[in-house]
Scaffold this motif. Structure first.
Motif, PDB file in Angstrom:
ATOM      1  N   SER A 229      33.795  11.333  49.655  1.00  0.00           N
ATOM      2  CA  SER A 229      32.818  10.628  48.847  1.00  0.00           C
ATOM      3  C   SER A 229      31.548  11.440  48.741  1.00  0.00           C
ATOM      4  N   ALA A 230      30.788  11.184  47.703  1.00  0.00           N
ATOM      5  CA  ALA A 230      29.516  11.854  47.536  1.00  0.00           C
ATOM      6  C   ALA A 230      28.539  11.347  48.572  1.00  0.00           C
ATOM      7  N   PRO A 231      27.517  12.151  48.931  1.00  0.00           N
ATOM      8  CA  PRO A 231      26.545  11.719  49.914  1.00  0.00           C
ATOM      9  C   PRO A 231      25.941  10.374  49.520  1.00  0.00           C
ATOM     10  N   GLY A 232      25.963   9.416  50.457  1.00  0.00           N
ATOM     11  CA  GLY A 232      25.378   8.118  50.207  1.00  0.00           C
ATOM     12  C   GLY A 232      26.367   7.102  49.658  1.00  0.00           C
ATOM     13  N   ASP A 233      27.511   7.512  49.186  1.00  0.00           N
ATOM     14  CA  ASP A 233      28.512   6.606  48.645  1.00  0.00           C
ATOM     15  C   ASP A 233      29.635   6.442  49.656  1.00  0.00           C
ATOM     16  N   SER A 234      29.801   5.229  50.181  1.00  0.00           N
ATOM     17  CA  SER A 234      30.874   4.986  51.126  1.00  0.00           C
ATOM     18  C   SER A 234      32.188   4.861  50.377  1.00  0.00           C
ATOM     19  N   PRO A 235      33.282   5.365  50.941  1.00  0.00           N
ATOM     20  CA  PRO A 235      34.574   5.258  50.271  1.00  0.00           C
ATOM     21  C   PRO A 235      34.930   3.798  50.004  1.00  0.00           C
ATOM     22  N   LEU A 236      35.506   3.537  48.836  1.00  0.00           N
ATOM     23  CA  LEU A 236      35.908   2.192  48.460  1.00  0.00           C
ATOM     24  C   LEU A 236      37.423   2.186  48.310  1.00  0.00           C
ATOM     25  N   GLU A 237      38.105   1.629  49.309  1.00  0.00           N
ATOM     26  CA  GLU A 237      39.564   1.614  49.335  1.00  0.00           C
ATOM     27  C   GLU A 237      40.067   0.179  49.405  1.00  0.00           C
ATOM     28  N   SER A 238      40.838  -0.205  48.420  1.00  0.00           N
ATOM     29  CA  SER A 238      41.506  -1.505  48.425  1.00  0.00           C
ATOM     30  C   SER A 238      42.770  -1.365  47.589  1.00  0.00           C
ATOM     31  N   PHE A 239      43.667  -0.493  48.045  1.00  0.00           N
ATOM     32  CA  PHE A 239      44.807  -0.068  47.245  1.00  0.00           C
ATOM     33  C   PHE A 239      45.846  -1.170  47.042  1.00  0.00           C
ATOM     34  N   ILE A 240      46.514  -1.116  45.882  1.00  0.00           N
ATOM     35  CA  ILE A 240      47.740  -1.867  45.666  1.00  0.00           C
ATOM     36  C   ILE A 240      48.886  -1.008  46.178  1.00  0.00           C
ATOM     37  N   GLN A 241      49.673  -1.538  47.092  1.00  0.00           N
ATOM     38  CA  GLN A 241      50.812  -0.807  47.646  1.00  0.00           C
ATOM     39  C   GLN A 241      52.078  -1.212  46.910  1.00  0.00           C
ATOM     40  N   THR A 242      52.883  -0.239  46.526  1.00  0.00           N
ATOM     41  CA  THR A 242      54.119  -0.504  45.801  1.00  0.00           C
ATOM     42  C   THR A 242      55.239   0.395  46.309  1.00  0.00           C
ATOM     43  N   ASP A 243      56.472  -0.045  46.082  1.00  0.00           N
ATOM     44  CA  ASP A 243      57.611   0.810  46.434  1.00  0.00           C
ATOM     45  C   ASP A 243      58.222   1.460  45.198  1.00  0.00           C
ATOM     46  N   ALA A 244      57.518   1.397  44.047  1.00  0.00           N
ATOM     47  CA  ALA A 244      57.954   2.155  42.874  1.00  0.00           C
ATOM     48  C   ALA A 244      57.867   3.639  43.206  1.00  0.00           C
ATOM     49  N   VAL A 245      58.864   4.404  42.812  1.00  0.00           N
ATOM     50  CA  VAL A 245      58.923   5.822  43.176  1.00  0.00           C
ATOM     51  C   VAL A 245      57.787   6.584  42.486  1.00  0.00           C
ATOM     52  N   VAL A 246      56.958   7.236  43.288  1.00  0.00           N
ATOM     53  CA  VAL A 246      55.827   8.038  42.811  1.00  0.00           C
ATOM     54  C   VAL A 246      55.869   9.373  43.526  1.00  0.00           C
ATOM     55  N   ASN A 247      55.675  10.462  42.794  1.00  0.00           N
ATOM     56  CA  ASN A 247      55.805  11.799  43.362  1.00  0.00           C
ATOM     57  C   ASN A 247      54.670  12.705  42.888  1.00  0.00           C
ATOM     58  N   PRO A 248      54.593  13.941  43.401  1.00  0.00           N
ATOM     59  CA  PRO A 248      53.576  14.874  42.937  1.00  0.00           C
ATOM     60  C   PRO A 248      53.595  15.010  41.417  1.00  0.00           C
ATOM     61  N   GLY A 249      52.430  14.832  40.803  1.00  0.00           N
ATOM     62  CA  GLY A 249      52.309  14.845  39.354  1.00  0.00           C
ATOM     63  C   GLY A 249      52.045  13.467  38.781  1.00  0.00           C
ATOM     64  N   ASN A 250      52.338  12.401  39.582  1.00  0.00           N
ATOM     65  CA  ASN A 250      52.080  11.026  39.157  1.00  0.00           C
ATOM     66  C   ASN A 250      50.604  10.644  39.294  1.00  0.00           C
ATOM     67  N   SER A 251      49.822  11.425  40.014  1.00  0.00           N
ATOM     68  CA  SER A 251      48.414  11.100  40.225  1.00  0.00           C
ATOM     69  C   SER A 251      47.714  10.854  38.901  1.00  0.00           C
ATOM     70  N   GLY A 252      46.995   9.747  38.822  1.00  0.00           N
ATOM     71  CA  GLY A 252      46.265   9.411  37.610  1.00  0.00           C
ATOM     72  C   GLY A 252      47.084   8.650  36.607  1.00  0.00           C
ATOM     73  N   GLY A 253      48.375   8.443  36.896  1.00  0.00           N
ATOM     74  CA  GLY A 253      49.248   7.715  35.990  1.00  0.00           C
ATOM     75  C   GLY A 253      49.086   6.217  36.117  1.00  0.00           C
ATOM     76  N   ALA A 254      49.817   5.482  35.281  1.00  0.00           N
ATOM     77  CA  ALA A 254      49.656   4.039  35.169  1.00  0.00           C
ATOM     78  C   ALA A 254      50.604   3.266  36.072  1.00  0.00           C
ATOM     79  N   LEU A 255      50.077   2.201  36.666  1.00  0.00           N
ATOM     80  CA  LEU A 255      50.888   1.173  37.304  1.00  0.00           C
ATOM     81  C   LEU A 255      50.663  -0.094  36.494  1.00  0.00           C
ATOM     82  N   VAL A 256      51.721  -0.625  35.897  1.00  0.00           N
ATOM     83  CA  VAL A 256      51.578  -1.763  34.983  1.00  0.00           C
ATOM     84  C   VAL A 256      52.503  -2.901  35.396  1.00  0.00           C
ATOM     85  N   ASN A 257      52.150  -4.118  34.935  1.00  0.00           N
ATOM     86  CA  ASN A 257      53.028  -5.258  35.150  1.00  0.00           C
ATOM     87  C   ASN A 257      54.064  -5.315  34.032  1.00  0.00           C
ATOM     88  N   LEU A 258      54.901  -6.331  34.029  1.00  0.00           N
ATOM     89  CA  LEU A 258      55.970  -6.399  33.045  1.00  0.00           C
ATOM     90  C   LEU A 258      55.454  -6.650  31.633  1.00  0.00           C
TER      91      LEU A 258
END
Length: 508
Positions: A229-258
């Motif tokens: 994090s940048a100086p003065g900004d505390s990390p903000l983590e509240s991730f959605i955890q899923t078992d959908a297959v995600v691999n290198p290159g998926n970073s920044g991609g979409a997680l969507v509902n039906l």
């Protein structure tokens, strides 16, 4: 038993990474607001197979067809000049071999790939900070194979979110969903570009919500990970955890509902191998909307803060602290100019709700507060001596004020380096003087950023910036001041090998 996520080998940079050079971060248009496509209220039944039995998997076709055109492939390119092992050559040898003897090797080009999601039809794209961090050039490939050069609008390392833009109109934009309404066990679809396989779709369920992993801001040398994090900004983590297959290159991609609505941006995987091993994590769309909107309008994120020191509760800690409930967030202390203290919160209180929503953990509290800006009022419910009490609190910025924090360009440049620097001790100076080295600046820690891409390690001593000697942190800061958009070359050494001089550079 509570899982120790910090003990896992966490692959936070799902995209492959090896870039070191910087890209111009453009000044924002303060009158600009991104226009999101907001989700409607159509029933889920419309998007699932007719006549399917209860509990059966949904029909993923609609979600895939609606989302795939909005997901892009991002290639970041950097050019660096580096020479590991360049030696300090005595003058007598330079008389024979010339000044170029032992000089750095020629420019070396490296690439990294990831994904992004179009959030407006005029070209704004949201992705992960670690996908674009350190990039000298960005190339975006749309679903229809059109290619564009992209510019960075803003980045927020504390959430690992970034916004980039391409010059195009009438683009297919994703529909923004409500991540707060997502249920554990709900079917979801991940769309991205793993291993450079464009437009790949996988499916799974939501395994957990509000997951705090402690991976943003950690320094794991030589491992892929989200940045600090940048100086003065505390990390903000509240991730959605899923078992959908995600691999290198998926970073920044979409997680969507039906319904094809964006509920998260895929960011990290837990893996001992570097590839998918069961679980992936996404930044919720509520955070994505807040962060991307602020980056576009202000150039940085306007986060509200309570100003408290917290601890999660369980039955054992509840007994230790002497409180009447074992679910919620315990208030241990206050920071200076604390908004919570000014609003009536007391030490020993347990925060159980924010604006009527139940709070079970620190990540949930951080998310509910982090979605607000300084000056916003929130209703915080605390349990005090077994009784609940509602308090109206006006949030403050990280400095204790209520005003919008403007972007500090010089601080932004230092922050982009992703490292902490310190002056040499007298003992270190004396040791280096034996090798005719007159001081330098020591790299104390590396938490991502451009220095992590340069492969420099903690303990490295910077002796020159653009060929000019630097002996103190103040001189170092002065040497890079005003160098935005410029190529900067660093030279230095490790104290245990003072004759081996390393040179590397990147664009600030």
């Amino acid at each position: 038993m509570k899982t120790n996520w910090k003990g896992l080998v966490l692959v936070g940079l799902i995209s492959s990474a090896s870039t070191i050079a910087g890209l111009k971060i453009l000044a924002p248009d303060n009158d600009k607001d991104v226009i999101f496509k907001e989700a409607g209220s159509e029933p889920l039944a419309r998007f699932t197979s007719a006549g399917a039995p209860a509990g059966a998997p949904g029909d993923f076709v609609y979600a895939a067809e609606a989302t795939t055109p909005t997901v892009v492939h991002i290639k970041s390119t950097s050019t660096r000049q580096s020479s590991r092992g360049q030696q300090q050559i005595p003058d007598i040898f330079r008389d024979f071999f010339g000044d170029d003897f032992g000089s750095p090797r020629g420019p070396q080009q490296s690439e990294a790939t990831g994904s992004g999601v179009i959030i407006s039809n005029d070209g704004y794209i949201v992705t992960n900070n670690h996908v674009v961090e350190g990039a000298q050039e960005l190339e975006v490939t749309l679903h229809n194979k059109s290619k564009f050069r992209a510019k960075i609008i803003g980045t927020d390392p504390s959430t690992d979110i970034a916004v980039i833009k391409i010059e195009s109109k009438d683009l297919p934009a994703v529909t923004l969903g409500n991540s707060d309404a997502v249920k554990v066990g709900e079917w979801v679809v991940a769309v991205g570009n793993p291993f450079n396989l464009e437009s790949t779709v996988t499916a799974g369920i939501v395994s957990a919500k509000g997951r705090g992993l402690g991976i943003i801001g950690q320094s794991r040398r030589n491992q892929m990970q989200p940045t600090s994090s940048a100086p003065g900004d505390s990390p903000l983590e509240s991730f959605i955890q899923t078992d959908a297959v995600v691999n290198p290159g998926n970073s920044g991609g979409a997680l969507v509902n039906l319904k094809g609505e964006l509920i998260g941006i895929n960011t990290a995987i837990a893996s001992p191998t570097g590839s998918f091993a069961g679980y992936a994590f996404a930044v919720p769309s509520s955070i994505v909307k807040k962060v991307s909107s602020d980056l576009i309008k202000f150039g940085n994120v306007q986060r509200g803060y309570l100003g408290i020191s917290l601890d999660d509760l369980d039955s054992r800690k509840a007994e230790e602290y002497g409180v009447k409930v074992n679910d919620g967030v315990y208030v241990r202390d206050f920071t200076e100019n604390s908004a919570a203290k000014a609003g009536g919160v007391a030490k020993g209180d347990v925060i159980v709700k924010v604006d009527g929503m139940n709070i079970h953990s620190i990540p949930e509290l951080q998310q509910s507060i982090g979605l607000h800006k300084p000056g916003d009022k929130v209703n915080v419910t605390v349990n005090r001596d077994g009784k609940e009490k509602d308090l109206s609190i006006t949030l403050r910025n990280r400095t204790g004020g209520s005003e919008i924090i403007k972007r500090d360009e010089s601080a932004a440049v230092m922050s982009s380096l992703g490292a902490q620097f310190g002056n040499l001790s007298d003992q270190e100076k004396q040791r280096l003087s034996r090798y005719k080295i007159d001081g330098g600046v020591k790299v104390l820690s590396i938490n991502g950023g451009k220095f992590a891409r340069s492969q420099v390690e903690e303990g490295f001593i910077i002796t020159k910036v653009n060929g000019k000697a630097v002996k103190t942190v103040k001189e170092f800061e002065a040497a890079i001041a005003g160098k935005e958009e410029s190529m900067v070359q660093f030279e230095g050494l490790y104290p245990d090998a003072p004759y081996d001089v390393y040179s590397f550079g990147f664009r600030l």
